[in-house]
Design a protein around this motif. Structure first.
Motif, PDB file in Angstrom:
ATOM      1  N   SER A  59      27.851  66.989  56.071  1.00 36.30           N
ATOM      2  CA  SER A  59      28.028  67.214  57.508  1.00 36.30           C
ATOM      3  C   SER A  59      26.735  66.967  58.274  1.00 36.30           C
ATOM      4  N   VAL A  60      25.613  67.422  57.716  1.00 33.81           N
ATOM      5  CA  VAL A  60      24.315  67.199  58.365  1.00 33.81           C
ATOM      6  C   VAL A  60      24.000  65.700  58.411  1.00 33.81           C
ATOM      7  N   LEU A  61      24.291  64.991  57.330  1.00 30.24           N
ATOM      8  CA  LEU A  61      24.064  63.551  57.317  1.00 30.24           C
ATOM      9  C   LEU A  61      24.944  62.839  58.336  1.00 30.24           C
ATOM     10  N   LEU A  62      26.192  63.283  58.468  1.00 32.05           N
ATOM     11  CA  LEU A  62      27.078  62.691  59.462  1.00 32.05           C
ATOM     12  C   LEU A  62      26.539  62.924  60.868  1.00 32.05           C
ATOM     13  N   LEU A  63      26.043  64.114  61.113  1.00 29.95           N
ATOM     14  CA  LEU A  63      25.439  64.414  62.409  1.00 29.95           C
ATOM     15  C   LEU A  63      24.221  63.515  62.651  1.00 29.95           C
ATOM     16  N   GLY A  64      23.424  63.302  61.607  1.00 35.46           N
ATOM     17  CA  GLY A  64      22.266  62.416  61.723  1.00 35.46           C
ATOM     18  C   GLY A  64      22.654  60.978  62.037  1.00 35.46           C
ATOM     19  N   VAL A  65      23.725  60.489  61.433  1.00 30.27           N
ATOM     20  CA  VAL A  65      24.198  59.130  61.712  1.00 30.27           C
ATOM     21  C   VAL A  65      24.622  59.008  63.176  1.00 30.27           C
ATOM     22  N   TRP A  82      25.888  57.782  52.063  1.00 30.22           N
ATOM     23  CA  TRP A  82      25.803  59.105  51.439  1.00 30.22           C
ATOM     24  C   TRP A  82      26.818  60.061  52.044  1.00 30.22           C
ATOM     25  N   THR A  83      27.012  59.952  53.347  1.00 35.66           N
ATOM     26  CA  THR A  83      28.006  60.804  54.015  1.00 35.66           C
ATOM     27  C   THR A  83      29.395  60.535  53.453  1.00 35.66           C
ATOM     28  N   LEU A  84      29.719  59.260  53.260  1.00 34.08           N
ATOM     29  CA  LEU A  84      31.035  58.891  52.742  1.00 34.08           C
ATOM     30  C   LEU A  84      31.242  59.369  51.300  1.00 34.08           C
ATOM     31  N   ILE A  85      30.176  59.590  50.582  1.00 32.69           N
ATOM     32  CA  ILE A  85      30.306  60.072  49.204  1.00 32.69           C
ATOM     33  C   ILE A  85      30.352  61.598  49.169  1.00 32.69           C
ATOM     34  N   GLY A  90      32.760  67.129  48.459  1.00 23.01           N
ATOM     35  CA  GLY A  90      32.595  68.542  48.771  1.00 23.01           C
ATOM     36  C   GLY A  90      33.907  69.198  49.152  1.00 23.01           C
ATOM     37  N   VAL A  91      34.694  68.522  49.983  1.00 26.99           N
ATOM     38  CA  VAL A  91      35.997  69.057  50.394  1.00 26.99           C
ATOM     39  C   VAL A  91      36.925  69.179  49.185  1.00 26.99           C
ATOM     40  N   ARG A  92      36.934  68.170  48.325  1.00 23.81           N
ATOM     41  CA  ARG A  92      37.793  68.193  47.137  1.00 23.81           C
ATOM     42  C   ARG A  92      37.418  69.348  46.212  1.00 23.81           C
ATOM     43  N   CYS A 114      36.559  56.395  49.673  1.00 30.23           N
ATOM     44  CA  CYS A 114      35.313  56.584  50.414  1.00 30.23           C
ATOM     45  C   CYS A 114      34.114  56.115  49.603  1.00 30.23           C
ATOM     46  N   THR A 115      34.154  56.262  48.293  1.00 31.76           N
ATOM     47  CA  THR A 115      33.066  55.759  47.452  1.00 31.76           C
ATOM     48  C   THR A 115      33.032  54.237  47.489  1.00 31.76           C
ATOM     49  N   ALA A 116      34.209  53.610  47.458  1.00 32.95           N
ATOM     50  CA  ALA A 116      34.260  52.148  47.575  1.00 32.95           C
ATOM     51  C   ALA A 116      33.767  51.706  48.955  1.00 32.95           C
ATOM     52  N   ALA A 117      34.133  52.458  49.994  1.00 30.60           N
ATOM     53  CA  ALA A 117      33.660  52.138  51.342  1.00 30.60           C
ATOM     54  C   ALA A 117      32.147  52.321  51.442  1.00 30.60           C
TER      55      ALA A 117
END
Length: 163
Positions: A59-65, A82-85, A90-92, A114-117
């Motif tokens: 979440s912090v990385l997403l905010l940074g992006v 990293w956010t996509l990974i 974490g949710v899973r 998301c890992t492929a993305a």
């Protein structure tokens, strides 16, 4: 995680009679193998600290992006990868810790996609930097190659298991 993977819950119950003398066997104190109180078995929890750390870091990385993109610094390719990974994993893991089996089954393909993305985002970031004449970050290049090789191995293993 299936219903068979969850521990069974047991409880110890005792009965007391009003005419029994205190301290005598059968006076509210169980005898035999269950004479000591048993701690309750742990059922689904809220998740470990590592599960929550994955979610918070993602979440912090997403905010940074988002902040970098809004401020005009451009897209942080590696941070987005990293956010996509981290976020879906974490949710899973939190769903798994809480015993939501159906949601865990649904998050498996989402995490894989998301890992492929993330791999595609890393390659796109490298190609963009190369087209602009920027140097290569070796750490990013090695990580991207390892993600690609890992994805290929995962795909081949999945295809072989279906046979």
């Amino acid at each position: 995680m299936s219903a068979g993977d969850l521990p069974e819950r047991t409880s110890v119950t005792t009965t007391t009679s009003s005419d029994a003398t205190p301290g005598a066997a059968g006076a509210g104190e169980p005898t035999g193998p269950t004479s000591r109180p048993q701690p309750p078995t742990s059922g689904p929890t809220g998740g470990s600290a590592m599960d929550w750390a994955l979610l918070v870091c993602g979440s912090v990385l997403l905010l940074g992006v988002v902040v970098d993109a809004v401020e005009g610094e451009g897209l942080a390719w590696v941070t987005l990868a990293w956010t996509l990974i981290l976020l879906p994993e974490g949710v899973r893991r939190i769903f798994a810790a809480r015993g939501h089996t159906r949601r865990v089954e649904l998050m498996g393909p989402v995490a894989s996609f998301c890992t492929a993305a993330a791999t595609a985002v890393c390659w796109a970031g490298l190609a963009y930097d190369w087209s602009r004449g920027n140097g290569t970050s070796w750490l990013v290049l090695i990580g991207t190659v390892l993600l690609t090789v890992g994805g290929a191995v995962w795909l081949v293993r999945g295809l072989l298991e279906r046979r």
